[in-house]
Enzyme design. Structure first.
Site, PDB file in Angstrom:
ATOM      1  CG  HIS A  63      -1.919   1.065   1.272  1.00 38.06           C
ATOM      2  ND1 HIS A  63      -1.848   2.068   2.207  1.00 38.06           N
ATOM      3  CD2 HIS A  63      -3.011   1.322   0.517  1.00 38.06           C
ATOM      4  CE1 HIS A  63      -2.860   2.893   2.024  1.00 38.06           C
ATOM      5  NE2 HIS A  63      -3.587   2.467   1.005  1.00 38.06           N
ATOM      6  CG  ASP A 105      -7.024   3.835   0.096  1.00 35.20           C
ATOM      7  OD1 ASP A 105      -5.784   3.778   0.241  1.00 35.20           O
ATOM      8  OD2 ASP A 105      -7.701   4.841   0.391  1.00 35.20           O
TER       9      ASP A 105
END
Length: 139
Positions: A63, A105
């Protein structure tokens, strides 16, 4: 009590899409991102260094790398657009940069869900930064 205070302080600084990220994690993984991943391993939470400690921590590493590739918008406080249909979430909107943030996300939330069985709060929750000194792998 101390943990509640820390979480309250973390939430005070949450703006824009970070709350959307929390919502995606809740929808997809069924867990609170703040409580489960706010301070986990070497990469979940603020900052990130060293080697990811387990597959859940690797979700945060990936991420972070994903955010590092996004240019043209603020990855932490601009709102993005997504839609839900038949349980599937799709990132959208007119701004390609914010769509990328949403996709980062979304991928992380799916990764958290797919690695719930590797999550080890006894070992990696509030993991000391001194244990994250190994050289980081490239993104």
């Amino acid at each position: 009590m101390r943990t509640l205070w820390i979480m309250a302080v973390l939430l005070l600084g949450v703006e824009g899409h970070l709350m959307q990220f929390e919502t995606l994690i809740m929808k997809i993984a069924g867990r609170s991102g703040v409580w489960w991943y706010g301070s986990y391993g070497c990469y979940c939470g603020a900052g990130g260094q060293g080697r990811p400690q387990d597959p859940s921590d690797r979700c945060c590493f990936v991420h972070d790398c994903c955010y590092g590739k996004v240019t043209g918008c603020n990855t932490k406080d601009e709102f993005y657009t997504y839609s839900e249909e038949n349980g599937a979430i799709t990132c959208g909107g007119e701004n390609p940069c914010l769509k990328e943030v949403c996709e980062c996300d979304l991928a992380a939330a799916i990764c958290f869900r797919d690695n719930l069985d590797t999550y080890n709060s006894k070992k990696y929750w509030m993991f000391p930064a001194k244990n994250c000194l190994e050289e980081s792998e490239p993104c």
